[in-house]
Each structure stands twice: as structure tokens, then as C-alpha cells.
Design a protein around this motif. Structure first.
Motif, PDB file in Angstrom:
ATOM      1  N   ILE A 170       0.835  -1.197   0.000  1.00  0.00           N
ATOM      2  CA  ILE A 170       0.000   0.000   0.000  1.00  0.00           C
ATOM      3  C   ILE A 170       0.872   1.250   0.000  1.00  0.00           C
ATOM      4  N   TYR A 171       0.504   2.216  -0.847  1.00  0.00           N
ATOM      5  CA  TYR A 171       1.159   3.514  -0.800  1.00  0.00           C
ATOM      6  C   TYR A 171       0.119   4.581  -1.111  1.00  0.00           C
ATOM      7  N   GLY A 172       0.464   5.829  -0.827  1.00  0.00           N
ATOM      8  CA  GLY A 172      -0.448   6.928  -1.080  1.00  0.00           C
ATOM      9  C   GLY A 172      -0.008   8.153  -0.303  1.00  0.00           C
ATOM     10  N   PRO A 173      -0.916   9.110  -0.089  1.00  0.00           N
ATOM     11  CA  PRO A 173      -0.555  10.329   0.644  1.00  0.00           C
ATOM     12  C   PRO A 173       0.013  10.018   2.020  1.00  0.00           C
ATOM     13  N   GLY A 174       1.172  10.600   2.315  1.00  0.00           N
ATOM     14  CA  GLY A 174       1.793  10.417   3.624  1.00  0.00           C
ATOM     15  C   GLY A 174       2.485   9.092   3.819  1.00  0.00           C
ATOM     16  N   GLN A 175       2.440   8.217   2.814  1.00  0.00           N
ATOM     17  CA  GLN A 175       3.015   6.867   2.959  1.00  0.00           C
ATOM     18  C   GLN A 175       3.522   6.420   1.589  1.00  0.00           C
ATOM     19  N   GLY A 193      15.294 -10.722 -10.291  1.00  0.00           N
ATOM     20  CA  GLY A 193      14.063 -11.476 -10.498  1.00  0.00           C
ATOM     21  C   GLY A 193      12.956 -11.185  -9.510  1.00  0.00           C
ATOM     22  N   HIS A 194      13.253 -10.413  -8.463  1.00  0.00           N
ATOM     23  CA  HIS A 194      12.233 -10.143  -7.449  1.00  0.00           C
ATOM     24  C   HIS A 194      11.389  -8.937  -7.839  1.00  0.00           C
ATOM     25  N   VAL A 195      10.068  -9.086  -7.741  1.00  0.00           N
ATOM     26  CA  VAL A 195       9.153  -7.971  -7.968  1.00  0.00           C
ATOM     27  C   VAL A 195       8.182  -7.882  -6.797  1.00  0.00           C
ATOM     28  N   SER A 196       7.572  -6.705  -6.657  1.00  0.00           N
ATOM     29  CA  SER A 196       6.520  -6.538  -5.660  1.00  0.00           C
ATOM     30  C   SER A 196       5.283  -5.975  -6.341  1.00  0.00           C
ATOM     31  N   ASN A 197       4.137  -6.233  -5.740  1.00  0.00           N
ATOM     32  CA  ASN A 197       2.856  -5.771  -6.248  1.00  0.00           C
ATOM     33  C   ASN A 197       2.400  -4.601  -5.387  1.00  0.00           C
ATOM     34  N   ARG A 198       2.051  -3.488  -6.033  1.00  0.00           N
ATOM     35  CA  ARG A 198       1.683  -2.279  -5.308  1.00  0.00           C
ATOM     36  C   ARG A 198       0.237  -1.899  -5.606  1.00  0.00           C
ATOM     37  N   ILE A 199      -0.349  -1.084  -4.718  1.00  0.00           N
ATOM     38  CA  ILE A 199      -1.688  -0.562  -4.953  1.00  0.00           C
ATOM     39  C   ILE A 199      -1.820   0.772  -4.218  1.00  0.00           C
ATOM     40  N   HIS A 200      -2.302   1.781  -4.945  1.00  0.00           N
ATOM     41  CA  HIS A 200      -2.516   3.097  -4.354  1.00  0.00           C
ATOM     42  C   HIS A 200      -3.744   3.050  -3.448  1.00  0.00           C
ATOM     43  N   VAL A 223      -4.218  -5.068  -6.694  1.00  0.00           N
ATOM     44  CA  VAL A 223      -2.875  -4.706  -7.142  1.00  0.00           C
ATOM     45  C   VAL A 223      -3.015  -3.879  -8.406  1.00  0.00           C
ATOM     46  N   ASP A 224      -1.953  -3.142  -8.740  1.00  0.00           N
ATOM     47  CA  ASP A 224      -1.987  -2.410 -10.003  1.00  0.00           C
ATOM     48  C   ASP A 224      -1.574  -3.331 -11.149  1.00  0.00           C
ATOM     49  N   ASP A 225      -1.369  -2.732 -12.318  1.00  0.00           N
ATOM     50  CA  ASP A 225      -1.135  -3.549 -13.517  1.00  0.00           C
ATOM     51  C   ASP A 225       0.301  -4.010 -13.701  1.00  0.00           C
ATOM     52  N   GLU A 226       1.229  -3.503 -12.889  1.00  0.00           N
ATOM     53  CA  GLU A 226       2.641  -3.725 -13.188  1.00  0.00           C
ATOM     54  C   GLU A 226       3.455  -4.095 -11.959  1.00  0.00           C
ATOM     55  N   PRO A 227       3.543  -5.371 -11.617  1.00  0.00           N
ATOM     56  CA  PRO A 227       4.505  -5.769 -10.577  1.00  0.00           C
ATOM     57  C   PRO A 227       5.899  -5.344 -11.018  1.00  0.00           C
ATOM     58  N   ALA A 228       6.684  -4.819 -10.083  1.00  0.00           N
ATOM     59  CA  ALA A 228       7.987  -4.266 -10.469  1.00  0.00           C
ATOM     60  C   ALA A 228       8.985  -4.419  -9.327  1.00  0.00           C
ATOM     61  N   PRO A 229      10.275  -4.444  -9.660  1.00  0.00           N
ATOM     62  CA  PRO A 229      11.291  -4.512  -8.605  1.00  0.00           C
ATOM     63  C   PRO A 229      11.195  -3.293  -7.688  1.00  0.00           C
ATOM     64  N   ILE A 270       5.874 -13.121  -6.086  1.00  0.00           N
ATOM     65  CA  ILE A 270       4.710 -13.447  -6.899  1.00  0.00           C
ATOM     66  C   ILE A 270       4.407 -12.277  -7.832  1.00  0.00           C
ATOM     67  N   ARG A 271       3.658 -12.574  -8.880  1.00  0.00           N
ATOM     68  CA  ARG A 271       3.123 -11.547  -9.776  1.00  0.00           C
ATOM     69  C   ARG A 271       1.613 -11.758  -9.788  1.00  0.00           C
ATOM     70  N   ALA A 272       0.893 -10.868  -9.145  1.00  0.00           N
ATOM     71  CA  ALA A 272      -0.540 -11.060  -8.972  1.00  0.00           C
ATOM     72  C   ALA A 272      -1.333 -10.364 -10.072  1.00  0.00           C
ATOM     73  N   ARG A 273      -2.293 -11.073 -10.644  1.00  0.00           N
ATOM     74  CA  ARG A 273      -3.189 -10.498 -11.638  1.00  0.00           C
ATOM     75  C   ARG A 273      -4.345  -9.774 -10.947  1.00  0.00           C
ATOM     76  N   ASN A 274      -4.911  -8.782 -11.638  1.00  0.00           N
ATOM     77  CA  ASN A 274      -6.034  -8.025 -11.091  1.00  0.00           C
ATOM     78  C   ASN A 274      -7.266  -8.065 -11.997  1.00  0.00           C
ATOM     79  N   ASP A 275      -7.342  -9.056 -12.890  1.00  0.00           N
ATOM     80  CA  ASP A 275      -8.451  -9.127 -13.844  1.00  0.00           C
ATOM     81  C   ASP A 275      -9.816  -9.139 -13.150  1.00  0.00           C
TER      82      ASP A 275
END
Length: 310
Positions: A170-175, A193-200, A223-229, A270-275
Motif C-alpha cells: 500500500i502507498y499513497g498520501p503520507g506513505q 528477479g524479485h518484484v513486488s505488487n503495489r496498490i494506491h 494490485v496495479d497492472d505492473e509488478p515491479a522490482p 509473486i506476480r498477482a493479476r487483477n483481472d
């Protein structure tokens, strides 16, 4: 759709069992869905402080988690937002208020905030909500798996729709990494090879609202559309700030600077889908990548903000 346009279907009373970062932002953005909002916390001091704040112009009636008043409020609730973390290996809400929840005649919908940690390590392959969860594999999410199953069992017994939202980082205002870079509290660990899944947090809020609006049932990856390092995300934040990113720290040396808890974040991948978030809940992400979210935070000056929810 983007639930920035508040959906129809006013409900009378929302009880937030835990009024932390996500719940506060939900109330700020979508509190107009409810006539009355009640929050619960374990600390009398925190309850008093939160009760004096305004969230999107709304006040929240604060109650103590272990008080009789909260049991009475749950009995009259139309919706429950549960963000309290497991304690002593079990869900504290059901441990204390299962009887009241099962007897609540007005209750129409519940949303439980969980974590992608229930999946454990998939070796970086794509996963979705049909992927099996295992306490043995999800060392950091075992208690969450038990809590999810307890809420699913309640749904079956009581026929109350329960949406389980598995949140990425989780990220967003103040964090966010903009602020962490300014504070000097970021370590740029690199593990190939390591990625994390983020969401605003705004996209979390609109997913919660969509779940209430549709009385959703089942599991959804948030999660958002792009897991990333993580190192890429820190580097992009530094670019926005016009500063050099922190030096890269090889994962093999990370134990020198990270706590065991922080280090465990890099153990699985992991790489999580959000479909399903999009197709079933109808959510259109406002911030589909970490770049979109960080850029928006930078543009409103959040790298200088104190981080209050307004």
C-alpha cells in the motif's frame, strides 16, 4: 468504472473494525454512501484523537474495540469494513463479536482487508485468485489464511456476502517512497528477479466501495497492472525529486541493514493479476502503475506533506 463518481445505494450505518490508513481513506472518499460511520480502536487515546478528526468532511463516531457499545453498534450495522489484523493467530473481530455479527439482522455486506502474503512464494510466476493458498508456504500470511476462512465460513452460515480483498503493498498520501527518500529511510535492495505488487490507497478505497455497492462475495486481488522490482520504484521516486537514488544493496548483504521482518519481504516472489478486480467489481484503476501514483503524489506536493487524511 472509476468509483470517483459515488455509486448509488445509500446505506445507513458502516462499522469500521479498525480505522487505519485504508479505512480512513475509504471514509474520506466514499463516506457519503453512509448516514452514520462508526470506527473502533483498542486505544482510548487514539479513539479520542480520531473522533476529533474529519475525513473528507465526515466525522467518525469512535468506540473502544472491547466495549459493550461496539457490540451494540455491530448489531445495528448495515455494512462492516474489517481491517483489524490477526492477533494471537486468529481474527480478533470474529473472536470477540461473532455472535453479534451472525445475529445482525440489518447487515447486508462485509469487506475484509487481507494481504497477498497468503499466497507465499510462486517463484515469480503469475497468479490469480484461483491460486491455492497454503499456511505452510505463506509463512508471513498463515494467520490471514485462517482469518479469511473464518469469514468465508460465516458467509456460508449467515448468507452475508463477504468480499475478501487481498492487498498488495500500500502507498499513497503520507506513505510513499517520495517521503521515505526525503527522510533517508529507504534501503534500495536489489534481488534479481524479485518484484513486488503495489496498490494506491485511492484504488483500495474505490474497490471497497464497489464491493459494498454490489454486495460482492469472494476473493479479489487488489494490485496495479505492473509488478515491479522495489529498487525500480525507489529509483523512479528519486528521479521525480531530482536526487540520486540510494546506492544499490545486493540482497546477500541486506541483512546488515534490514530487520528480519523487512528482509522476509524479499524471500518470496509473486506476480498477482487483477483481472477480477476489473471484470467483477468494475474498478478502473486511477493509478495503474507505480509511476502514475508516484507522479500524482509528487505533483500535489506530497513529498512535503504531513500526511493527514483530509
Amino acid at each position: 468504472m472509476d468509483h470517483g463518481a459515488r455509486g448509488a445505494g445509500l446505506m445507513a450505518t458502516l462499522v469500521c473494525l479498525g480505522l487505519g490508513y485504508c479505512a480512513q481513506h475509504y471514509v474520506s472518499e466514499f463516506g457519503a454512501r453512509f448516514d452514520r460511520i462508526i470506527g473502533a480502536t483498542r486505544s482510548a487515546e487514539q479513539a479520542a484523537a480520531l473522533g476529533q478528526q474529519r475525513f473528507g468532511g465526515r466525522t467518525v463516531e469512535m468506540l473502544l474495540f472491547d466495549g459493550a457499545s461496539l457490540a451494540a453498534a455491530i448489531a445495528q450495522a448495515d455494512a462492516l469494513l474489517v481491517s483489524a489484523a490477526p492477533a494471537d493467530g486468529r481474527d480478533p473481530v470474529l473472536a470477540n463479536f461473532k455472535t453479534e455479527i451472525e445475529a445482525a439482522q440489518r447487515l447486508r455486506s462485509a469487506v475484509y482487508l487481507s494481504t497477498l502474503g497468503v499466497y507465499g512464494d510462486s517463484g515469480g510466476t503469475w497468479i490469480d485468485e484461483a491460486t491455492e493458498v497454503s499456511p505452510a508456504r505463506a509463512r508471513r500470511g498463515g494467520a490471514r489464511i485462517a482469518a479469511e476462512r473464518d469469514w468465508q465460513a460465516l458467509e456460508e452460515r449467515r448468507s452475508i456476502p463477504v468480499a475478501i480483498l487481498r492487498l498488495g503493498g500500500i502507498y499513497g498520501p503520507g506513505q510513499n517512497n517520495l517521503l521515505r527518500l526525503q527522510r533517508g529511510s529507504v534501503h534500495r535492495v536489489v534481488k534479481p528477479g524479485h518484484v513486488s505488487n503495489r496498490i494506491h490507497v485511492y484504488d483500495i478505497a474505490q474497490a471497497i466501495d464497489a464491493a459494498f455497492a454490489s454486495r460482492a462475495s469472494g476473493v479479489f486481488n487488489l494490485v496495479d497492472d505492473e509488478p515491479a522490482p522495489p529498487s525500480d520504484q525507489i529509483a523512479f521516486a528519486a528521479q521525480l525529486l531530482g536526487i540520486n537514488p540510494p546506492p544499490e544493496i545486493p540482497y546477500a548483504e541486506a541483512a546488515k541493514v534490514l530487520s528480519p521482518m523487512a528482509l522476509s519481504f524479499y524471500e518470496g516472489c509473486i506476480r498477482a493479476r487483477n483481472d477480477k478486480l476489473k471484470s467483477v467489481l468494475g474498478v478502473r484503476l486511477r493509478y495503474p502503475t507505480y509511476r502514475d501514483g508516484l507522479r500524482a503524489l509528487y505533483e500535489v506536493g506530497d513529498h512535503h506533506a504531513a500526511g493527514e487524511v483530509g
